[in-house]
Design an enzyme around this catalytic site. Structure first.
Site, PDB file in Angstrom:
ATOM      1  N   TRP A 189      -8.553  -1.888  -5.761  1.00 55.70           N
ATOM      2  CA  TRP A 189      -8.092  -2.583  -4.564  1.00 55.70           C
ATOM      3  C   TRP A 189      -8.225  -4.104  -4.604  1.00 55.70           C
ATOM      4  O   TRP A 189      -7.957  -4.781  -3.608  1.00 55.70           O
ATOM      5  CB  TRP A 189      -8.810  -2.023  -3.343  1.00 55.70           C
ATOM      6  CG  TRP A 189      -8.518  -0.575  -3.129  1.00 55.70           C
ATOM      7  CD1 TRP A 189      -9.251   0.486  -3.581  1.00 55.70           C
ATOM      8  CD2 TRP A 189      -7.386  -0.006  -2.449  1.00 55.70           C
ATOM      9  NE1 TRP A 189      -8.653   1.670  -3.219  1.00 55.70           N
ATOM     10  CE2 TRP A 189      -7.511   1.403  -2.521  1.00 55.70           C
ATOM     11  CE3 TRP A 189      -6.288  -0.561  -1.780  1.00 55.70           C
ATOM     12  CZ2 TRP A 189      -6.569   2.261  -1.950  1.00 55.70           C
ATOM     13  CZ3 TRP A 189      -5.363   0.308  -1.209  1.00 55.70           C
ATOM     14  CH2 TRP A 189      -5.515   1.692  -1.312  1.00 55.70           C
ATOM     15  N   ARG A 202       5.353  -8.085   8.212  1.00 55.68           N
ATOM     16  CA  ARG A 202       3.964  -8.335   7.798  1.00 55.68           C
ATOM     17  C   ARG A 202       3.880  -8.947   6.396  1.00 55.68           C
ATOM     18  O   ARG A 202       4.597  -8.544   5.483  1.00 55.68           O
ATOM     19  CB  ARG A 202       3.146  -7.044   7.836  1.00 55.68           C
ATOM     20  CG  ARG A 202       2.837  -6.619   9.249  1.00 55.68           C
ATOM     21  CD  ARG A 202       2.127  -5.296   9.258  1.00 55.68           C
ATOM     22  NE  ARG A 202       0.694  -5.390   9.448  1.00 55.68           N
ATOM     23  CZ  ARG A 202      -0.212  -4.764   8.706  1.00 55.68           C
ATOM     24  NH1 ARG A 202       0.150  -4.055   7.673  1.00 55.68           N
ATOM     25  NH2 ARG A 202      -1.498  -4.874   8.996  1.00 55.68           N
ATOM     26  N   LYS A 246      -2.323 -11.888   8.575  1.00 53.04           N
ATOM     27  CA  LYS A 246      -3.702 -11.567   8.958  1.00 53.04           C
ATOM     28  C   LYS A 246      -4.550 -12.835   8.976  1.00 53.04           C
ATOM     29  O   LYS A 246      -4.265 -13.797   8.269  1.00 53.04           O
ATOM     30  CB  LYS A 246      -4.305 -10.556   7.982  1.00 53.04           C
ATOM     31  CG  LYS A 246      -3.632  -9.191   8.065  1.00 53.04           C
ATOM     32  CD  LYS A 246      -4.435  -8.110   7.338  1.00 53.04           C
ATOM     33  CE  LYS A 246      -3.693  -6.781   7.450  1.00 53.04           C
ATOM     34  NZ  LYS A 246      -4.478  -5.630   6.958  1.00 53.04           N
ATOM     35  N   GLU A 274       0.817  -1.216   0.000  1.00 52.06           N
ATOM     36  CA  GLU A 274       0.000   0.000   0.000  1.00 52.06           C
ATOM     37  C   GLU A 274       0.851   1.267   0.000  1.00 52.06           C
ATOM     38  O   GLU A 274       0.596   2.194   0.769  1.00 52.06           O
ATOM     39  CB  GLU A 274      -0.967  -0.028   1.187  1.00 52.06           C
ATOM     40  CG  GLU A 274      -1.958  -1.186   1.097  1.00 52.06           C
ATOM     41  CD  GLU A 274      -2.939  -1.277   2.263  1.00 52.06           C
ATOM     42  OE1 GLU A 274      -2.618  -0.763   3.341  1.00 52.06           O
ATOM     43  OE2 GLU A 274      -4.017  -1.857   2.079  1.00 52.06           O
ATOM     44  N   ASP A 316      -8.766  -8.581   4.151  1.00 53.33           N
ATOM     45  CA  ASP A 316      -8.432  -7.530   5.115  1.00 53.33           C
ATOM     46  C   ASP A 316      -9.516  -7.367   6.176  1.00 53.33           C
ATOM     47  O   ASP A 316     -10.268  -6.400   6.127  1.00 53.33           O
ATOM     48  CB  ASP A 316      -8.213  -6.201   4.379  1.00 53.33           C
ATOM     49  CG  ASP A 316      -7.557  -5.152   5.267  1.00 53.33           C
ATOM     50  OD1 ASP A 316      -6.982  -5.526   6.297  1.00 53.33           O
ATOM     51  OD2 ASP A 316      -7.621  -3.968   4.911  1.00 53.33           O
ATOM     52  N   GLU A 327     -12.560  -1.846  12.222  1.00 52.17           N
ATOM     53  CA  GLU A 327     -12.544  -1.121  10.952  1.00 52.17           C
ATOM     54  C   GLU A 327     -13.707  -1.501  10.034  1.00 52.17           C
ATOM     55  O   GLU A 327     -14.404  -0.638   9.522  1.00 52.17           O
ATOM     56  CB  GLU A 327     -11.209  -1.381  10.236  1.00 52.17           C
ATOM     57  CG  GLU A 327     -11.104  -0.699   8.877  1.00 52.17           C
ATOM     58  CD  GLU A 327      -9.733  -0.880   8.235  1.00 52.17           C
ATOM     59  OE1 GLU A 327      -8.846  -1.481   8.872  1.00 52.17           O
ATOM     60  OE2 GLU A 327      -9.553  -0.419   7.096  1.00 52.17           O
TER      61      GLU A 327
END
Lengths: 662, 662
Positions: free
Chosen positions: A525, A303, A344, A270, A349, A377
């Site tokens: 995205w 990450r 993750k 990103e 996400d 989020e």
């Protein structure tokens, strides 16, 4: 800004004679952590039983009762403890000071829960070695994806160390969290300078406060620091100059900031810089910095959230879900021992429903941390209640088939599967400088539950919720019952009125709040639902992107096959007609309508029951929650109506039950 | 930041002997405006013909030639002029100094265009009394909907008066603009204080610069100023205390800032305060302030952009398009004579295609200004080229049937229909502190064209474009032909690849840039397309919201009736199936596909032809434009593909020509 004590608020309560008779803490230990353990016990007893405990270094006299003995003893894992009653005294034994502290908090918990004194015998070792919080706090005081006010770590590019920092550390230690990254993984501006003398003094202070509670301080690191600090023109991990730079820099940092745990790094993601710039691998990048921190016992947490965020929506072949796997499996075994890959829970996400990330089970020779997000989020931003521990339990219980038939994600990140010690679980934090720490009072259950779960994954979501409710709001049965109902139904309800069947992403871009079915459909995205007049879903089977095949068998076949793919992930793996029948017997379109109407009904029930608690909860907390519940009630309707209307307009298929769709 | 001279750049050129022989400016006038008229002539001649004109107060000698005579003479309207050649001299006659200035700029234009000297005879009176720019500049230097850099009026809450201000005034005067509102209609923070002594000194300076070029300074006003300045607790227009406050305040302001024209006010709109707060009408609110400014000849320009911006998308009855009409027609005749209602060209908000606002023709006893937007908020934000004069021409030519059969919008705002003198046209400005003033070099054609059009609405869009091109880039035939092709096709092209058939709004919320078909579909702004599997459009006929009936006959029936409603506005007025046949013979869905493919082809042709101009344009300008054209080319594809894909997925109807849809 003032702050509350969350679940460490201690109300006076009726206790048994034995509890009331506790009068002394005996310990020969004189370390800082043990001192704080004793102080915690004194505070809790003073407020709950009214007894001011005496602190002394002698052992209990023969026949004496009412003592709490804190004692180091071999035989436990790091942070483990044995708390037991013996002849009217309570003994906490542990192999290290952190274990004594955790044992003291266990004892306080039992006191809060009103457990029996006699015969108490609790023996626990933390299941995951690393139990971490990741704060996405920026140095200007803002928090990326923060829904609870501003940062309490930073303000105007300065580090804050104050009374709130201490309470924060106490809260973390009370649930067994032993590491915290205080700054945003997107390291920019002033945060790049955290590894310079501009900030060492404050970092030392902060690290000392953390250290008193068995917590190690971590920082997020800017991969391009050598360039952005103006010292080099390259950050190539194979350049000798760059490697030497990192060694010198890390020597300085670890000398100046004792107890520093290491660094978290988001690279090539990103817009963040990384080794790809120099045609190097992530192993090259991570190992360079790992080498520099190794002499000081430092860890590099790297990450795996690396994907192409400039995708073309017209491209049906590229699959963002594959990217973590594709970028990292080839590097398995190449990372140094003090590098940990942070993965993750799902491949996208933090959506309300995703499959487990295929890197779990895909990697066999790399240290791994499971990253979850308690900052809500995509799950209601702490305006909707969404207790996430049931979701995390499902992730942990997922069997990867990487090493036999019984190796779950829990076993991998606990170190059992591959006999590792540098692994565990991290949560993107949901705290801020709001008075109640987490915006929505009920969101604190996620903070509490996360820490407890990483320490003791066998605890049930309900058990953790129950503990948290009683510790926070006391023993009122009605309060317990209602809040338990709300928490335990909240994720389910949110999923019901959200994007259907695992497809995700139907939110307003950037903000990630509120429904917007096409919000990410024509964007860059990699987040698409591909809905047309006939059907919906992303074909990730062997006929599509092949993502399902990244799992080990039998998972691969289970997901690949339309018949065996679980309903709740159907649209993540397959594109199907609206008339496709689910295992539930309903068509996809009817499932969408039903869950959206029923999700709202469930919220209505939650809110109605909550309103019945007026007078039973602290007025301030009740008002705060009531306001959020009323918003959730209205906003759940917005979700319901937009999703249902979108699919009704698109499919032309009416609701069998004839309910109102616009 | 530096700046260029736009169309007042004067390149040396070959001229005829008569032009070359001009040597003297003769005038007996000594006013500031006349001095500047003479100065403009001297600058232009000096640079174009190389002759330094002498300035003197004598009349030409007998037999003398080569003089320009500036002379006041009766018989013209305010700002009108007569420019003619007589015996080898050029005479400019006007009834006021502004007319002399406009005549001087006319002469310069003729010189730039290479017109014949002999027999020159041009007689013009401005058709609209008020020809205004509205700047949406904030005092922090930002510009709401600004696409050309930051403000050149404000920075850090201070007013700027410098060389750029002078050039700005020259540019305006050169096209006949005679009023400018310098601050955003959304008046907040420091801007509320513009009417206090904090800013009087700078406003005086600015007003003087404007005055030198015949321009009156206007300010946007905060309706709640008495409260926000901390002096009163109410802004009730019927309160004697409030009325007295305004009178005192306005006395002070007009005394301190001579030449101030008055105020623009946005009240009760999009969160702005207004008389509705006190249960009063907009006539009450406007008249209160009008009364206060009347002694000083001040004008109150009151915006009719009042609507409910908290609408529920589920509500099919409320129609934002009706709101301006519904809020203001009942007040017709109640406004004081120095109040002017400012009405946007369409009932929504500057979309690429809208019907004309029904208040034009709906009001018979109110002064009216037509508001257009040359800031390309919804028309490509000065990254796409979109020459808007053809659109404005259509609006002006619209016949309202308010007073006989021939009263167009032009006639109303020119004052002919209702014999008014306080009326005209205003444009939301497209300027900023970019070097070239307007971001896209070609966007300057809108600034130029707007001023010229308000002065002389009979000029054709092509004529104005041609003038602007030659004045800006010189006489190269190829440049003229290509840029004319681009400008004259640009609005058409933009409409083709944008939202179809008048429906509007398929943009990204907030930013208003880039396609997003459902971007405003489930929102609170009253902006819906109501597309489902079968069809699309908003039913504003008598069977729907009844909006069509707000027009006078025969317009009302024309719009109300599906058969007579013009294709380009079909979806604004009617909800129709995708298979509905347009007058063009195409179905709606095929029209969508065709226009979107063809719109992109048209852009490709524009860009290809533009690229052929390399070397014929100033390098810097060419590079700036090329970059934008390349972006437009790519972005037009994004529009095409998203719109086509959306409707293909929704309707399930294939393109007859089998082109690629995703």
């Amino acid at each position: 800004m003032g702050f509350e004590q969350a679940w460490l608020v201690y109300a006076k309560r009726e206790v048994s004679a034995q509890w009331a008779g506790v009068h002394t803490i005996c310990t020969e230990q004189r370390g800082r952590i043990t001192e704080h353990a004793a102080a915690e016990l004194r505070t809790a007893f003073s407020q709950i039983t009214g007894e001011e405990l005496i602190l002394c270094s002698r052992l209990p006299e023969t026949e004496e009762t009412g003592c709490i003995l804190l004692k180091l003893a071999d035989g436990r894992r790091e942070g483990g403890y044995h708390l037991y009653e013996e002849k009217g005294n309570l003994r906490i034994e542990a192999s290290d000071e952190a274990g004594l502290l955790y044992g003291a908090f266990e004892l306080i918990k039992q006191l809060q829960l009103g457990s029996a004194f006699d015969g108490m015998d609790i023996c626990k070792d933390p299941v995951m070695p690393l139990r971490m919080l990741n704060h996405w706090d920026n140095m200007d005081g803002s928090i990326e994806r923060g829904y609870s006010g501003e940062s309490f770590f930073f303000d105007h590019n300065e580090i804050l160390v104050d009374e709130r920092t201490v309470t924060y550390a106490r809260l973390l230690a009370s649930v067994g969290i032993n590491g915290a990254v205080i700054n945003n993984v997107n390291v920019k501006d002033a945060a790049t300078w955290l590894i310079t003398d501009r900030y060492f003094e404050k970092l030392r202070q902060l690290s000392a406060v953390f250290g008193d509670y068995g917590i190690r301080l971590f920082l997020s690191l800017n991969y391009a620091a050598p360039i952005e600090l103006g010292e080099l023109t390259s950050a190539d991990p194979l350049s000798e100059e760059v490697r030497e730079w990192w060694k010198r820099r890390m020597k300085l940092v670890f000398e100046q900031v004792p107890n520093l745990g290491g660094f978290l790094i988001k690279a090539d993601s990103e817009g963040r810089p990384g080794p790809f710039t120099y045609g190097r691998t992530h192993a090259d990048g991570a190992n360079m910095i790992a080498e520099a921190v190794k002499p000081y016992g430092g860890l590099i947490i790297w990450r795996c959230f690396v994907y192409n965020c400039m995708q073309d929506w017209r491209d049906y072949q590229t699959d963002r879900a594959r990217s973590g796997y594709d970028n990292f499996t080839g590097l398995d075994g190449l990372f140094h021992d003090n590098v940990i890959l942070q993965i993750k829970n799902g491949p996208m996400d933090f959506q309300v429903r995703e499959p487990v990330h295929p890197l779990f089970g895909g990697l066999k020779a790399s240290n791994q941390i499971l990253e979850v997000q308690i900052a809500q989020e995509y799950t209601g931003q702490q305006r909707h209640v969404c207790y996430l521990i049931p979701m995390f339990k499902e992730v942990l219980a997922f069997c990867t088939y990487a090493a036999g038939a019984d190796d779950t994600v829990e076993e991998i990140v606990s170190g059992r599967t591959f006999r590792q010690t540098k692994c565990g679980m991290a949560a993107v934090a949901n705290t801020g400088n709001d008075e109640n720490w987490t915006g929505h009072d009920l969101a604190a259950a996620n903070l509490y539950g996360f820490g407890r779960l990483a320490f003791e994954p066998s605890a049930s979501a309900e058990e953790l919720a129950r503990e948290w409710i009683i510790r926070t709001f006391g023993g009122d049965k009605e309060v317990l019952e209602v809040l338990l109902f709300i928490l335990m139904n909240s994720w389910k309800a949110y999923e019901m009125y959200n994007a259907p069947l695992g497809i995700g992403w139907m939110v307003n871009p950037n903000y990630h709040y509120g429904p917007n079915v096409d919000g990410y459909e024509y964007d860059r995205w990699g987040t698409y639902h591909r809905a047309d007049h006939m059907g919906i879903g992303v074909d990730r089977s062997r006929n599509g992107t092949g993502y399902a095949g990244l799992y080990r068998e039998p998972n691969a076949s289970m997901y690949d096959n339309l018949e065996s793919c679980p309903d709740e992930l159907l649209l993540f793996f397959h594109h199907v007609p609206y008339t496709h029948r689910l295992k539930s017997g309903k068509t996809v379109i009817q499932h969408i309508y039903d869950t959206h109407f029923e999700g709202v009904e469930l919220v209505d029930e939650m809110v109605e029951r909550f309103e019945g608690l007026e007078g039973r909860l602290p007025e301030k907390a009740y008002r705060r929650m009531l306001e959020r519940f009323r918003h959730q009630k209205e906003h759940a309707r917005e979700w319901r109506d937009q999703i249902n209307t979108y699919f009704y307009r698109k499919s032309g298929i009416a609701d069998e039950k004839g309910r109102k769709i616009y």
